[in-house]
Design a protein around this motif. Structure first.
Motif, short mmCIF file in Angstrom:
data_model
loop_
_atom_site.label_atom_id
_atom_site.label_comp_id
_atom_site.label_asym_id
_atom_site.label_seq_id
_atom_site.Cartn_x
_atom_site.Cartn_y
_atom_site.Cartn_z
N HIS A 39 -11.91 -1.78 12.00
CA HIS A 39 -10.54 -2.17 11.67
C HIS A 39 -9.64 -0.94 11.59
CE1 HIS A 39 -12.97 -1.76 7.94
NE2 HIS A 39 -12.00 -0.91 7.65
N ILE A 40 -8.35 -1.18 11.52
CA ILE A 40 -7.36 -0.12 11.33
C ILE A 40 -6.67 -0.37 10.00
CG2 ILE A 40 -5.22 0.93 12.16
CD1 ILE A 40 -6.04 0.07 15.00
N LEU A 41 -6.61 0.65 9.16
CA LEU A 41 -5.80 0.60 7.94
C LEU A 41 -4.51 1.35 8.23
CD1 LEU A 41 -5.34 0.00 4.92
CD2 LEU A 41 -6.50 2.16 4.41
N LEU A 42 -3.40 0.64 8.20
CA LEU A 42 -2.09 1.21 8.55
C LEU A 42 -1.28 1.43 7.29
CD1 LEU A 42 0.03 2.01 10.69
CD2 LEU A 42 0.66 -0.43 10.83
N MET A 43 -0.83 2.67 7.10
CA MET A 43 -0.06 3.04 5.92
C MET A 43 1.32 3.55 6.34
SD MET A 43 -2.45 2.50 3.64
CE MET A 43 -1.67 3.18 2.15
N GLY A 44 2.33 3.29 5.53
CA GLY A 44 3.69 3.70 5.84
C GLY A 44 4.07 5.01 5.18
N THR A 45 5.34 5.34 5.26
CA THR A 45 5.84 6.60 4.69
C THR A 45 5.82 6.54 3.16
OG1 THR A 45 8.15 5.88 4.59
CG2 THR A 45 7.41 6.87 6.64
N GLU A 46 5.90 7.73 2.56
CA GLU A 46 5.92 7.81 1.10
C GLU A 46 7.14 7.11 0.51
OE1 GLU A 46 3.76 11.60 2.46
OE2 GLU A 46 5.46 10.40 3.13
N GLN A 47 8.28 7.21 1.19
CA GLN A 47 9.53 6.68 0.62
C GLN A 47 9.74 5.20 0.88
OE1 GLN A 47 9.43 9.57 2.50
NE2 GLN A 47 9.51 10.93 0.71
N SER A 48 9.51 4.76 2.12
CA SER A 48 9.94 3.41 2.48
C SER A 48 8.84 2.52 3.03
CB SER A 48 11.08 3.49 3.51
OG SER A 48 10.70 4.30 4.61
N PRO A 59 -9.25 -6.16 13.30
CA PRO A 59 -7.88 -6.37 12.80
C PRO A 59 -7.19 -5.08 12.40
CG PRO A 59 -9.45 -6.84 11.07
CD PRO A 59 -10.26 -6.53 12.30
N MET A 60 -5.87 -5.15 12.35
CA MET A 60 -5.08 -4.07 11.78
C MET A 60 -4.51 -4.57 10.46
SD MET A 60 -2.23 -1.52 13.38
CE MET A 60 -0.99 -2.72 13.88
N ILE A 61 -4.84 -3.85 9.40
CA ILE A 61 -4.45 -4.21 8.04
C ILE A 61 -3.39 -3.24 7.57
CG2 ILE A 61 -5.28 -4.73 5.72
CD1 ILE A 61 -6.69 -6.30 7.98
N GLY A 62 -2.22 -3.75 7.20
CA GLY A 62 -1.15 -2.89 6.71
C GLY A 62 -0.94 -3.10 5.23
N THR A 63 -0.70 -2.02 4.50
CA THR A 63 -0.33 -2.16 3.08
C THR A 63 1.19 -2.27 3.00
OG1 THR A 63 -0.23 0.23 2.75
CG2 THR A 63 -2.33 -0.84 2.29
N HIS A 64 1.64 -3.20 2.17
CA HIS A 64 3.08 -3.49 2.13
C HIS A 64 3.42 -4.08 0.77
CE1 HIS A 64 7.04 -4.87 3.50
NE2 HIS A 64 6.82 -4.21 4.63
N LEU A 65 4.56 -3.68 0.22
CA LEU A 65 4.96 -4.23 -1.08
C LEU A 65 5.16 -5.74 -1.02
CD1 LEU A 65 7.49 -1.51 -2.36
CD2 LEU A 65 5.21 -2.02 -3.27
N ALA A 66 5.50 -6.22 0.18
CA ALA A 66 5.68 -7.66 0.36
C ALA A 66 4.40 -8.35 0.83
CB ALA A 66 6.81 -7.93 1.35
N GLY A 67 3.30 -7.61 0.82
CA GLY A 67 2.04 -8.18 1.27
C GLY A 67 1.62 -9.37 0.42
N SER A 68 1.12 -10.40 1.08
CA SER A 68 0.77 -11.63 0.36
C SER A 68 -0.72 -11.72 0.05
CB SER A 68 1.19 -12.86 1.18
OG SER A 68 0.54 -12.84 2.45
N VAL A 69 -1.51 -10.78 0.56
CA VAL A 69 -2.96 -10.83 0.41
C VAL A 69 -3.42 -9.70 -0.51
CG1 VAL A 69 -5.18 -10.78 1.62
CG2 VAL A 69 -3.17 -11.79 2.74
N ASP A 70 -4.18 -10.05 -1.53
CA ASP A 70 -4.79 -9.05 -2.42
C ASP A 70 -5.84 -8.29 -1.62
OD1 ASP A 70 -6.40 -7.70 -4.31
OD2 ASP A 70 -5.94 -9.18 -5.87
#
Length: 266
Positions: free
Chosen positions: A214-223, A193-204
């Motif tokens: 697996h892939i841990l996907l992270m976004g930019t510092e700002q958005s 799976p690809m797991i993304g961290t997101h402020l709207a994420g519904s899973v702890d």
């Protein structure tokens, strides 16, 4: 062993063309054009050699200690050139006072993501801070990740600040660059799976079982993650917070994510 023995030069002027070329590697444009980068420090050069990387050149403080002289002889035998410079020149090369006694010049190496073995891949979408990029490479190395992928326009992992933050892991961790479309195709074809961290994420994130690969996907510092890549994730997770802060530093969040996903496999 290289068939060529490296040369030895002694430089006392910052106007020397070799010194100018090395100093230029502080600039991203020069690194892109030359394919070279700087690694500051005796230990960092030793780490590189232990990992199978040979510098094209080292610039070393003069008068040289026995350890620096021994290092110079070692890299010369491998075909690297050695430039001895006085303290004033070394400060100019390093662009800082009290510079390291050795600065290595290395060729950049990028991996083919398809050659990354099963395990954890850290993917960063357009990170802007070179210190974060370097720290994440170091953390990925510590956790035993299979590789790090930089997506789209990002801070240069071969910049001096990023390399310094890796503490030598730049020489151990497979590193790749891809645009967003190529990454999406790669992620879809890779098992796990690809797991993304997101402020709207519904899973702890503490509750998820991502499996051994697996892939841990992270976004930019700002958005954070863009909608396009967030939609491609198999799960969007959140890192619980109890205080008033609304987010973590990118490198910290990545470290937490890596250790939580890798916990069953450590």
């Amino acid at each position: 062993m290289s068939a060529r023995t490296g040369s030895v030069k002694h430089v006392t002027s910052t106007a020397n063309p070799l010194i100018k070329a090395v100093r230029a590697l502080h600039q991203r444009k020069a690194r892109a054009e030359s394919g070279l980068f700087l690694a500051e420090g005796h230990k960092l050069v030793l780490d590189a050699l232990a990992a199978g990387w040979t510098p094209t050149m080292i610039v070393a403080m003069e008068p040289a200690t026995d350890a620096v002289s021994d290092l110079g002889a070692r890299v010369r035998a491998l075909g690297a050139d050695v430039v001895f410079a006085n303290a004033a020149v070394m400060e100019k090369v390093a662009r800082r006072e009290n510079p390291q006694t050795v600065i290595g010049v290395f060729e950049q190496h990028l991996a083919d993501p398809k050659t990354m073995p099963a395990g954890t891949i850290v993917a960063l979408e357009e990170p802007r801070d070179p210190g974060n990029v370097g720290t994440i490479i170091r953390t990925a190395d510590a956790i035993g990740a299979a590789g790090v992928i930089l997506i789209g326009s990002s801070a240069d992992p071969f910049g001096v600040e990023a390399v310094r933050a890796t503490m030598g892991s730049i020489f151990h961790m497979p590193l790749a660059r891809m645009d967003a479309d190529a990454f999406a195709r790669f992620a879809a074809a890779r098992p796990g799976p690809m797991i993304g961290t997101h402020l709207a994420g519904s899973v702890d994130i503490r509750t998820i079982d991502a499996g051994p690969s697996h892939i841990l996907l992270m976004g930019t510092e700002q958005s954070g993650l863009t909608a396009a890549l967030a939609q491609r994730c198999d799960s969007l997770v959140r890192i619980p917070m109890a205080g008033k802060a609304d987010s973590f530093n990118l490198a910290i969040a990545t470290a937490i994510g890596l250790y939580e996903l890798r916990r069953p496999h450590l």
